[in-house]
Design a protein around this motif. Structure first.
Motif, PDB file in Angstrom:
ATOM      1  N   ASN A   1      59.845  65.527   5.636  1.00 21.91           N
ATOM      2  CA  ASN A   1      59.581  66.000   6.990  1.00 21.91           C
ATOM      3  C   ASN A   1      59.405  67.507   6.925  1.00 21.91           C
ATOM      4  N   LEU A   2      58.176  67.964   7.106  1.00 19.14           N
ATOM      5  CA  LEU A   2      57.877  69.380   6.905  1.00 19.14           C
ATOM      6  C   LEU A   2      58.624  70.266   7.892  1.00 19.14           C
ATOM      7  N   ASP A   3      58.753  69.831   9.140  1.00 18.35           N
ATOM      8  CA  ASP A   3      59.458  70.649  10.130  1.00 18.35           C
ATOM      9  C   ASP A   3      60.931  70.806   9.754  1.00 18.35           C
ATOM     10  N   ASP A   4      61.553  69.689   9.328  1.00 18.40           N
ATOM     11  CA  ASP A   4      62.963  69.759   8.939  1.00 18.40           C
ATOM     12  C   ASP A   4      63.168  70.634   7.709  1.00 18.40           C
TER      13      ASP A   4
ATOM     14  N   TYR B   1      72.495  60.649  -3.691  1.00 17.90           N
ATOM     15  CA  TYR B   1      72.174  60.213  -2.342  1.00 17.90           C
ATOM     16  C   TYR B   1      70.754  60.629  -1.954  1.00 17.90           C
ATOM     17  N   ALA B   2      70.397  61.887  -2.253  1.00 17.06           N
ATOM     18  CA  ALA B   2      69.086  62.399  -1.850  1.00 17.06           C
ATOM     19  C   ALA B   2      67.961  61.656  -2.566  1.00 17.06           C
ATOM     20  N   GLN B   3      68.109  61.427  -3.875  1.00 16.61           N
ATOM     21  CA  GLN B   3      67.055  60.757  -4.642  1.00 16.61           C
ATOM     22  C   GLN B   3      66.834  59.322  -4.185  1.00 16.61           C
ATOM     23  N   ASN B   4      67.878  58.670  -3.748  1.00 14.35           N
ATOM     24  CA  ASN B   4      67.770  57.268  -3.346  1.00 14.35           C
ATOM     25  C   ASN B   4      67.525  57.081  -1.855  1.00 14.35           C
ATOM     26  N   GLY B   5      67.234  58.175  -1.162  1.00  9.87           N
ATOM     27  CA  GLY B   5      66.832  58.082   0.236  1.00  9.87           C
ATOM     28  C   GLY B   5      67.960  57.970   1.238  1.00  9.87           C
ATOM     29  N   TYR B   6      69.195  58.207   0.834  1.00  9.87           N
ATOM     30  CA  TYR B   6      70.333  58.142   1.754  1.00  9.87           C
ATOM     31  C   TYR B   6      70.582  59.526   2.340  1.00  9.87           C
ATOM     32  N   LEU B   7      69.687  59.944   3.235  1.00  3.51           N
ATOM     33  CA  LEU B   7      69.758  61.295   3.778  1.00  3.51           C
ATOM     34  C   LEU B   7      70.990  61.482   4.656  1.00  3.51           C
TER      35      LEU B   7
ATOM     36  N   VAL C   1      69.119  70.902  -3.341  1.00  3.36           N
ATOM     37  CA  VAL C   1      69.115  69.434  -3.289  1.00  3.36           C
ATOM     38  C   VAL C   1      68.875  68.961  -1.855  1.00  3.36           C
ATOM     39  N   MET C   2      69.559  69.562  -0.909  1.00  2.00           N
ATOM     40  CA  MET C   2      69.374  69.178   0.488  1.00  2.00           C
ATOM     41  C   MET C   2      67.987  69.558   0.999  1.00  2.00           C
TER      42      MET C   2
END
Length: 595
Positions: free
Chosen positions: A300-303, A266-272, A292-293
């Motif tokens: 997003n640097l702040d996140d 999910y993370a690699q394919n942009g499904y945050l 991974v998360m």
């Protein structure tokens, strides 16, 4: 007499059964209640203590034994070595009355696990007796440490192979992405286990061969949770997220690796959003899950900073992700500060850490700081520079105006330079208005990589190359290139038309040894020692030699450096040939060497 022997045998078997069940307290109580014990009883109990108790408890039991045989000595040695007490293990090894191959292998395995690869190489060299287990241990060590050239050399010189040897080599090819070589090893194997199939499946997936990975998965004689998870990860890595989800939902039993693989998909394919939901419902998490998360939030640097602050535990990967997020968002000073915080928390850097540091120093224009980090990487941490490290250093020197040093680095690195190296140098030559070196880099890049646009971009038309302004190591190529350009200009003038950016292919120069000596003696450029190859001694030695594919395109005088075993390429620390150049660069720029 027969009855006593039978009872003792039965007691030893019961003691061993209690040990296999992991119940050390019951095994110890039964051992103490035994009316009679022999050497088998003692060694069985010692083996249980060495596995399930502390080393000190095993040592006390060893001292209480009425007599010792070689088996008991080896068990105690393995207890020291496998638990990381290498100093005590060496001392104990020296006190043993005799050694066998098990003794030597126990020490080798302990050094590989808890020591350094250099120490393991030294121990392997002094072993008086070896077997296939010894060589397989070193082969696995090379593969896991990233020394794939040494692994290949060792594998090719082994008199025999078993399933462990083949799987270790397949894993090495998996890291290098050499699919064809992995196929050759696979089809040469007389027997394959489930690990073999899974390694090759993962290799196909990591290199984009999804069809072959699916065929491999379908051809497996049996499929387990590991192979199914590998197939799921293969779909996710190659953008087929729906197929990955179907496999995930169809799995009857999910391990933590399965959950992490789906999370990473999910993370690699942009499904945050989906990644966050999956992360929340996971029945268990580990540091991999959190990393991974963290990587998923890196855009997003702040996140990512907020998520990093909420992590209960962090490792090197965690710090690397946050450093990379800062460099990606242009916060280079903060990335370097994170490295200092990382060290204060007692977390050691790895090769990815230094890539972020070099990238930050390059964009800050701090060449001295970048070179200090490079020397520290080589000497303090005993890392070996990769091709990506070299590219970062070329970028660092070129951006900071050390153009001839950057050019010499490109020419002298033990890897084949990539076209981005020449593009980087060319762009800096235009920024610093150094047309001669810019023309040279444009021609070299266009000739070596068949990118004629580089020649046009360098603006070489109308420029008369001042060959004497180049490093001597580059002058002969420059003379060939200048002569070729003049001939081309004549043809263009006579024909009345100019083909934009077309640069003809020029054969590599053939330098005599005398010319090479003259080039290397230039006072105007860095002194790069030319290590000529020595004769092979017939004994296998670990080397870091470019593959035949990497040697393509090298000039004759460069290729000769890689024609056989050479002490300069032995990787016994930071003083091998490929790092020597950077130590000289650091010295040239006034960077003090670490104590």
């Amino acid at each position: 007499m027969i009855g006593r022997t039978s009872m003792l045998l039965e007691s030893n078997l019961k003691l061993k059964a209690l040990g296999y069940n992991g119940d050390l307290s019951k095994a110890r109580s039964f051992f103490d209640s035994m009316p009679e014990r022999n050497i088998v009883s003692w060694t069985t109990m010692l083996a249980l203590f060495s596995t399930h108790a502390t080393v000190s408890e095993a040592w006390h039991l060893f001292n209480a034994m009425p007599l010792h045989d070689l088996v008991s000595w080896n068990i105690m040695l393995a207890a020291y070595a496998f638990n990381g007490h290498l100093k005590e293990a060496r001392s104990f090894f020296g006190s043993m009355p005799c050694w066998d191959v098990v003794s030597w292998n126990s020490m080798l395995s302990g050094i590989i696990k808890h020591g350094s690869l250099n120490d393991a190489l030294q121990w392997f060299g002094i072993m008086s007796v070896r077997n296939l287990v010894s060589t397989n241990a070193l082969l696995n060590a090379f593969s896991q440490a990233g020394h794939f050239a040494e692994a290949k050399n060792l594998y090719s010189t082994m008199p025999e192979h078993d399933i462990v040897s083949h799987n270790a080599m397949l894993a090495a090819y998996g890291h290098t992405g050499d699919v064809e070589e992995a196929r050759c090893v696979f089809y040469s194997m007389s027997y394959c286990d489930l690990a073999t199939w899974t390694i090759l499946l993962s290799l196909y997936a990591q290199n984009g061969h999804l069809v072959e990975a699916k065929c491999m998965f379908d051809s497996m004689p049996q499929q387990d949770i590991v192979s199914t998870t590998a197939m799921m990860a293969a779909y996710a890595q190659n953008g087929h997220l729906k197929d990955a989800v179907d496999i995930f939902n169809g799995m009857h039993y999910l391990t933590l690796v399965s959950w992490n693989s789906m999370l990473d998909g999910y993370a690699q394919n942009g499904y945050l959003k989906e990644a966050k939901i999956l992360f929340q419902i996971m029945p268990m998490r580990n540091l991999v899950s959190w990393n991974v998360m963290l990587a998923a939030h890196a855009g997003n640097l702040d996140d990512s900073t907020r998520f990093f602050g909420g992590m209960q535990a962090r490792d090197t990967v965690s710090w690397n992700v946050l450093m990379a997020a800062n460099t990606y968002n242009g916060h280079f000073v903060e990335a370097i500060s994170l490295h200092m915080e990382m060290k204060m928390e007692g977390c050691d850097p790895d090769d990815a850490t230094f890539i972020s540091l070099f990238f930050s120093c390059s964009h800050l224009g701090d060449v001295i700081c970048g070179l200090k980090y490079f020397v520290s990487m080589l000497i303090d941490y005993n890392f070996h520079a990769t091709k990506q490290h070299y590219h970062c250093m070329v970028d660092l020197l070129a951006r900071s105006g050390f153009l001839h040093e950057a050019c010499t680095m490109i020419e002298e690195m033990p890897f084949m330079p990539i076209v981005d190296d020449w593009i980087c140098l060319l762009g800096s030559c235009r920024s610093y208005n150094v047309p001669e070196l810019g023309a040279y880099s444009g021609i070299r890049g266009s000739r070596s990589y068949n990118v004629p646009e580089l020649g046009a971009y360098s603006g070489i038309r109308g420029i008369e190359l001042n060959v004497d302004s180049l490093p001597r190591a580059n002058r002969e190529n420059a003379r060939f290139n200048t002569l070729s350009q003049k001939k081309k200009d004549v043809r263009r003038t006579s024909s009345g038309r100019a083909s934009a950016g077309a640069v003809e292919s020029i054969p590599p120069s053939h330098n005599s040894e005398a010319q090479l000596a003259d080039m290397n003696s230039s006072p105007s450029s860095l002194q790069v020692v030319d290590h000529s190859p020595s004769q092979a001694s017939g004994r296998w030695q670990p080397q870091m030699i470019p593959s035949s594919g990497e040697r393509e395109g090298l000039h004759d005088w460069q290729a000769r450096k890689y024609q056989g075993p050479d002490e300069a390429f032995l990787c016994h620390g930071p003083k091998c040939y490929r790092e020597t150049f950077f130590v000289m660069v650091a010295t040239y720029l006034g960077v003090p060497s670490p104590a």
